[in-house]
Design a protein around this motif. Sequence first.
Motif, PDB file in Angstrom:
ATOM      1  N   GLY A 110      43.467  34.938   9.199  1.00  0.00           N
ATOM      2  CA  GLY A 110      42.223  34.873   8.442  1.00  0.00           C
ATOM      3  C   GLY A 110      42.061  33.647   7.569  1.00  0.00           C
ATOM      4  O   GLY A 110      40.953  33.347   7.114  1.00  0.00           O
ATOM      5  N   SER A 111      43.148  32.920   7.330  1.00  0.00           N
ATOM      6  CA  SER A 111      43.045  31.687   6.547  1.00  0.00           C
ATOM      7  C   SER A 111      42.903  30.459   7.434  1.00  0.00           C
ATOM      8  O   SER A 111      42.831  29.328   6.939  1.00  0.00           O
ATOM      9  N   GLY A 112      42.885  30.670   8.766  1.00  0.00           N
ATOM     10  CA  GLY A 112      42.786  29.545   9.696  1.00  0.00           C
ATOM     11  C   GLY A 112      44.124  28.938  10.054  1.00  0.00           C
ATOM     12  O   GLY A 112      44.181  27.829  10.585  1.00  0.00           O
ATOM     13  N   ASN A 135      46.903  24.481   9.924  1.00  0.00           N
ATOM     14  CA  ASN A 135      45.758  25.137   9.293  1.00  0.00           C
ATOM     15  C   ASN A 135      44.515  24.294   9.526  1.00  0.00           C
ATOM     16  O   ASN A 135      44.566  23.056   9.410  1.00  0.00           O
ATOM     17  N   ASP A 136      43.392  24.960   9.843  1.00  0.00           N
ATOM     18  CA  ASP A 136      42.197  24.211  10.237  1.00  0.00           C
ATOM     19  C   ASP A 136      41.424  23.586   9.082  1.00  0.00           C
ATOM     20  O   ASP A 136      40.452  22.870   9.309  1.00  0.00           O
ATOM     21  N   THR A 137      41.834  23.834   7.843  1.00  0.00           N
ATOM     22  CA  THR A 137      41.201  23.140   6.710  1.00  0.00           C
ATOM     23  C   THR A 137      42.198  22.279   5.947  1.00  0.00           C
ATOM     24  O   THR A 137      41.801  21.368   5.221  1.00  0.00           O
ATOM     25  N   LEU A 138      43.491  22.542   6.143  1.00  0.00           N
ATOM     26  CA  LEU A 138      44.526  21.847   5.374  1.00  0.00           C
ATOM     27  C   LEU A 138      45.261  20.793   6.191  1.00  0.00           C
ATOM     28  O   LEU A 138      45.619  19.740   5.686  1.00  0.00           O
ATOM     29  N   GLY A 139      45.497  21.080   7.480  1.00  0.00           N
ATOM     30  CA  GLY A 139      46.288  20.195   8.329  1.00  0.00           C
ATOM     31  C   GLY A 139      47.605  20.857   8.673  1.00  0.00           C
ATOM     32  O   GLY A 139      47.639  22.005   9.111  1.00  0.00           O
ATOM     33  N   ILE A 140      48.696  20.145   8.444  1.00  0.00           N
ATOM     34  CA  ILE A 140      50.028  20.689   8.696  1.00  0.00           C
ATOM     35  C   ILE A 140      50.520  21.335   7.412  1.00  0.00           C
ATOM     36  O   ILE A 140      50.723  20.653   6.408  1.00  0.00           O
ATOM     37  N   SER A 361      43.627  36.595  -0.981  1.00  0.00           N
ATOM     38  CA  SER A 361      43.013  35.263  -0.969  1.00  0.00           C
ATOM     39  C   SER A 361      43.136  34.650   0.421  1.00  0.00           C
ATOM     40  O   SER A 361      44.169  34.765   1.084  1.00  0.00           O
ATOM     41  N   ARG A 362      42.080  34.020   0.879  1.00  0.00           N
ATOM     42  CA  ARG A 362      42.083  33.342   2.173  1.00  0.00           C
ATOM     43  C   ARG A 362      42.318  31.845   2.032  1.00  0.00           C
ATOM     44  O   ARG A 362      42.187  31.111   3.023  1.00  0.00           O
ATOM     45  N   LYS A 363      42.670  31.388   0.859  1.00  0.00           N
ATOM     46  CA  LYS A 363      42.921  29.966   0.650  1.00  0.00           C
ATOM     47  C   LYS A 363      44.304  29.622   1.228  1.00  0.00           C
ATOM     48  O   LYS A 363      45.312  30.231   0.854  1.00  0.00           O
ATOM     49  N   PRO A 364      44.382  28.670   2.150  1.00  0.00           N
ATOM     50  CA  PRO A 364      45.686  28.311   2.743  1.00  0.00           C
ATOM     51  C   PRO A 364      46.565  27.626   1.717  1.00  0.00           C
ATOM     52  O   PRO A 364      46.084  26.993   0.768  1.00  0.00           O
ATOM     53  N   LYS A 365      47.871  27.757   1.914  1.00  0.00           N
ATOM     54  CA  LYS A 365      48.839  27.129   1.009  1.00  0.00           C
ATOM     55  C   LYS A 365      49.763  26.244   1.800  1.00  0.00           C
ATOM     56  O   LYS A 365      50.251  26.609   2.864  1.00  0.00           O
ATOM     57  N   ALA A 366      50.031  25.055   1.244  1.00  0.00           N
ATOM     58  CA  ALA A 366      50.964  24.124   1.876  1.00  0.00           C
ATOM     59  C   ALA A 366      52.288  24.193   1.146  1.00  0.00           C
ATOM     60  O   ALA A 366      52.356  24.484  -0.040  1.00  0.00           O
ATOM     61  N   THR A 367      53.370  23.939   1.900  1.00  0.00           N
ATOM     62  CA  THR A 367      54.709  23.947   1.272  1.00  0.00           C
ATOM     63  C   THR A 367      54.951  22.630   0.574  1.00  0.00           C
ATOM     64  O   THR A 367      54.374  21.615   0.912  1.00  0.00           O
TER      65      THR A 367
END
Length: 367
Positions: A110-112, A135-140, A361-367
């Motif tokens: 759901g977050s892409g 991720n389709d809004t964040l990248g890798i 939350s559907r906001k993607p998180k990067a490491t």
Amino acid sequence: MTSSPADDLRAALDAALGDDATLPDLRGLADHVLDGVVARFADDHAAAALPLLARLAGPGADRGVRRAAKRALYRLAQRGVVPAPPAAPRPVVERRRERATRAWLSGVDGSGSRATWIVFEGAYGGLRLCSLILNDTLGIAEVAGGDITRKRLDRELAGLRESQKLPWVETDPARAVGLVAEALSLHAAQATSPPAAFAPWRTLFASAPIADWPSLPAAPDPSLLDRSAALLERPELAGWFLDPESVQSDAVELLQTRESRLVLSDQLKAEREEAIVDGVIERELGDAARRLWARRLAEMALVLDGAEQPEPAALARAVAAALAAGSPEPRRLAFVRALASRTLEIAGEVTLGRLSAADVSRKPKAT
């Protein structure tokens, strides 16, 4: 006029120039004559004389001829005229460029985000596994991997299929590489960087073409669109909803409508709820968001095809085509209305304290 032995010798050398088959017969001549003629031949032809002189200086030639040829080669070397170095011998096992040979993709959450595994075969047949979260809004978002044996790869795949909540299917390695290239282009557009752990892998993706969209029907079947809300009933899409934080005020309004002490008919309440859903769709599914969800559905259709689930794949592909085209308008699509309604319900649960905002939350998180 009779020619001299020296003239005959020079003519024989000139005739053999560039001839790899036959060496001239130079035996029986005095050493000083032989040395003088070979020296003048070397001076006149320079680099062009090197192959013949090297053959005359090698095993099998007359001793006097070898000495004359070696002296001529030495004098040419003093002038900087030397044979080209021999080509390096080819290795017994020829080194090949590292290339992607197998790949797997998960469904889209759901977050892409989706998991991506790509196996690269190295120079001498060894394998390396690159494991990523795209991720389709964040990248890798995440990257890991390293050397792996075929047996271990098989074990890892078996374990992954047992534990993975989303569908997990094998795909064309070139397309998987193209999806990573697409993620890199997203970083470039947003002036962000992938995780530091991606650095050893970057050269394998830097020049790869970006993956194309999956194929979509030009005119989606209306009957599939009418039934498309059923997609959200599938376990693979349980996490598909808009970010609840973005509809929090709408969810409060919906709760108030349902709990109002005013005497309202069921019809009026239903109309009010429909209006709230319409407002969410209009605000949250503009052109950019519409294309984002179209791409998610198109990618999910491919995964469902690979998982041998043709019916939900057809539903996802039909909605993706409609969203990509913008027709019918999103608020008229059963899938989109169900998506907005689910989001409002979840946001309402957050408002009532039954769910944590961070958990949904559907906001993607990067490491």
